[in-house]
Design a protein around this motif. Structure first.
Motif, PDB file in Angstrom:
ATOM      1  N   GLU A  85      48.532  46.261  32.257  1.00  0.00           N
ATOM      2  CA  GLU A  85      47.038  45.898  32.420  1.00  0.00           C
ATOM      3  C   GLU A  85      46.283  47.075  32.018  1.00  0.00           C
ATOM      4  OE1 GLU A  85      47.983  44.153  37.052  1.00  0.00           O
ATOM      5  OE2 GLU A  85      47.136  45.798  36.873  1.00  0.00           O
ATOM      6  N   LYS A 121      38.206  35.620  40.176  1.00  0.00           N
ATOM      7  CA  LYS A 121      38.733  35.038  39.255  1.00  0.00           C
ATOM      8  C   LYS A 121      40.236  35.604  39.063  1.00  0.00           C
ATOM      9  CE  LYS A 121      34.933  34.172  35.871  1.00  0.00           C
ATOM     10  NZ  LYS A 121      34.504  34.587  34.708  1.00  0.00           N
ATOM     11  N   SER A 122      40.408  36.811  39.619  1.00  0.00           N
ATOM     12  CA  SER A 122      41.611  37.672  39.390  1.00  0.00           C
ATOM     13  C   SER A 122      42.434  37.746  40.805  1.00  0.00           C
ATOM     14  CB  SER A 122      41.541  39.055  39.018  1.00  0.00           C
ATOM     15  OG  SER A 122      40.920  39.966  39.723  1.00  0.00           O
ATOM     16  N   SER A 139      41.327  42.158  35.292  1.00  0.00           N
ATOM     17  CA  SER A 139      42.306  41.571  34.254  1.00  0.00           C
ATOM     18  C   SER A 139      43.366  40.777  34.654  1.00  0.00           C
ATOM     19  CB  SER A 139      42.821  42.687  33.242  1.00  0.00           C
ATOM     20  OG  SER A 139      43.885  43.281  33.826  1.00  0.00           O
ATOM     21  N   ARG A 140      43.589  40.957  35.802  1.00  0.00           N
ATOM     22  CA  ARG A 140      44.614  39.777  36.464  1.00  0.00           C
ATOM     23  C   ARG A 140      44.650  38.538  36.290  1.00  0.00           C
ATOM     24  NH1 ARG A 140      46.155  43.996  41.580  1.00  0.00           N
ATOM     25  NH2 ARG A 140      47.024  45.736  40.260  1.00  0.00           N
ATOM     26  N   VAL A 141      45.491  37.658  35.665  1.00  0.00           N
ATOM     27  CA  VAL A 141      45.302  36.366  35.828  1.00  0.00           C
ATOM     28  C   VAL A 141      46.389  35.526  36.449  1.00  0.00           C
ATOM     29  CG1 VAL A 141      45.582  34.078  34.123  1.00  0.00           C
ATOM     30  CG2 VAL A 141      44.534  36.324  33.318  1.00  0.00           C
ATOM     31  N   ASP A 144      49.951  34.441  35.724  1.00  0.00           N
ATOM     32  CA  ASP A 144      50.367  34.843  34.589  1.00  0.00           C
ATOM     33  C   ASP A 144      50.414  36.367  34.452  1.00  0.00           C
ATOM     34  OD1 ASP A 144      50.997  35.214  31.745  1.00  0.00           O
ATOM     35  OD2 ASP A 144      49.305  33.927  30.945  1.00  0.00           O
ATOM     36  N   PRO A 148      47.249  39.798  30.658  1.00  0.00           N
ATOM     37  CA  PRO A 148      46.017  40.078  31.222  1.00  0.00           C
ATOM     38  C   PRO A 148      44.922  39.814  30.491  1.00  0.00           C
ATOM     39  CG  PRO A 148      47.419  42.080  30.659  1.00  0.00           C
ATOM     40  CD  PRO A 148      48.026  40.683  30.504  1.00  0.00           C
ATOM     41  N   SER A 149      43.756  39.525  30.965  1.00  0.00           N
ATOM     42  CA  SER A 149      42.464  39.088  30.229  1.00  0.00           C
ATOM     43  C   SER A 149      41.548  40.312  30.342  1.00  0.00           C
ATOM     44  CB  SER A 149      41.739  38.037  31.083  1.00  0.00           C
ATOM     45  OG  SER A 149      40.298  37.898  30.588  1.00  0.00           O
ATOM     46  N   GLN A 152      37.960  39.418  31.404  1.00  0.00           N
ATOM     47  CA  GLN A 152      37.771  39.574  32.854  1.00  0.00           C
ATOM     48  C   GLN A 152      37.627  40.874  33.401  1.00  0.00           C
ATOM     49  OE1 GLN A 152      40.466  35.659  34.301  1.00  0.00           O
ATOM     50  NE2 GLN A 152      40.891  37.472  35.362  1.00  0.00           N
TER      51      GLN A 152
END
Length: 365
Positions: A85, A121-122, A139-141, A144, A148-149, A152
């Motif tokens: 992350e 979102k996370s 960033s956590r999706v 998945d 990581p995003s 985000q």
């Protein structure tokens, strides 16, 4: 100094890596205007009345009057490690008051203890912890863990910075260590004044990474001696990362700000705005090492709006802080009252007067 050159210099101060992409757009608009019609090449169309004068097309960002706040994030990310992350290693804010005639660049400590808001979102429930974690928590999706995003992560970090400072963030960029290295290398290195001896934890004198035994680095280390120095890509990145120095992370913040200004000067000296092909080479080298988030605005909008900002009106500001602990354990950092008062002065439009009363907050370059 020409407007085109200051567009580049300003963009470098706003977001070091985004400058190249913006410069490509700006230089091509300036260097390759739409061709004028050739005389006699067409038969005029009869008109029933006098011609209506065409309305001039406003330049990009003409409606941006300020205040503006731009966020620059340096990310500690290990792209070769699946699921790693991103962490916000550097957090810088550029504040441009209404009128767009001056600007203030300041850093927030990565270990600043803040309230990170809930982020659906996370799946992050919200909590009070270090600022650097906002990037990773955001960033956590869900579902998945391997991808990581970054976008985000930026969004949650932006929300956290906005809540803490009371400033609306208009746009920003997330920069990886690799991207920073590539930019400095593409520009042929950077010249700056090293204000104290800095020994690298991470690198050997030849640029290779030092060996690690457990959590400890061992072996020869690169040392940056005090004085005027020319740094290549890996050296500039390495120098800007070091926080185990006299003054700790606050010294590192100062070094990062000085390096950003040195990069801006380098860009201006090379007159990249007059060489679109050279700028395109820089862009190509950057690849996917940055993420630009403009809130629906293009980079060119900000570049044009801020292109006339005088160079002597950029002020680097160092916000002092101290450690926060509980029961003898270290929890993070907090800004000293004068630092929080500066943020209030920014919001109230009285930053100039505040800095005159507190001149030690100005970072020397």
């Amino acid at each position: 100094m020409t407007r085109r050159r200051w567009v580049l210099g300003l963009a470098a101060l706003v977001a070091v890596l985004v400058v190249a992409a913006g410069a490509v757009v700006v230089t091509r608009l300036v260097s390759h205007p739409a061709p004028a019609p050739v005389a006699g090449s067409a038969t005029p169309t009869p008109s029933a009345g006098p011609p209506t004068p065409a309305s001039p097309t406003p330049p990009p960002g003409a409606d941006l009057k300020g205040p503006l706040n731009l966020l620059l994030i340096g990310v500690d990310t290990r792209v070769s490690v699946p699921g790693w992350e991103p962490h916000a290693d550097s957090v810088l804010v550029l504040h441009v008051p209404a009128g767009l005639d001056r600007a203030y660049l300041f850093s927030l400590p990565r270990d600043l203890v803040v309230d990170i808001p809930k982020y659906a979102k996370s799946g992050y429930p919200g909590g009070r912890t270090k600022l650097t974690h906002a990037m990773s928590y955001g960033s956590r999706v869900p579902g998945d863990k391997l991808h990581p995003s970054t976008a985000q992560g930026y969004e949650l970090l932006r929300n956290t910075v906005s809540r803490y400072t009371g400033l609306r963030i208009d746009a920003g960029a997330v920069i990886t260590f690799t991207g920073f290295d590539k930019l400095v290398t593409a520009l042929g290195g950077v010249d700056l004044y090293v204000d104290q001896r800095v020994a690298s934890i991470h690198r050997r004198p030849d640029g290779h990474y030092r060996d690690r035994v457990g959590s400890t680095y061992v072996g020869p280390q690169m040392v940056y001696q005090k004085g005027n120095r020319h740094l290549n890509g890996w050296q500039a990145l390495d120098y800007a990362r070091q926080r185990y120095t006299a003054g700790g992370d606050y010294t590192r913040q100062r070094h990062q700000q000085q390096l950003i200004r040195a990069l801006a000067r380098k860009i201006l000296d090379q007159e990249l705005a007059r060489d679109p092909d050279r700028v395109q080479q820089v862009v190509d080298r950057l690849g996917q090492t940055l993420v630009y988030i403009g809130g629906g605005r293009r980079l060119i909008d900000f570049a044009y709006a801020l292109g006339g900002l005088p160079g002597d009106r950029f002020v680097l500001v160092g916000l002092p802080g101290d450690a926060v602990g509980s029961g003898g354990s270290y929890r993070g950092e907090q800004l000293e009252p004068v630092g929080r008062q500066f943020l209030a002065a920014l919001r109230g439009g009285t930053a100039d007067a505040f800095l005159k009363a507190h001149p030690t907050l100005r970072v020397k370059t």
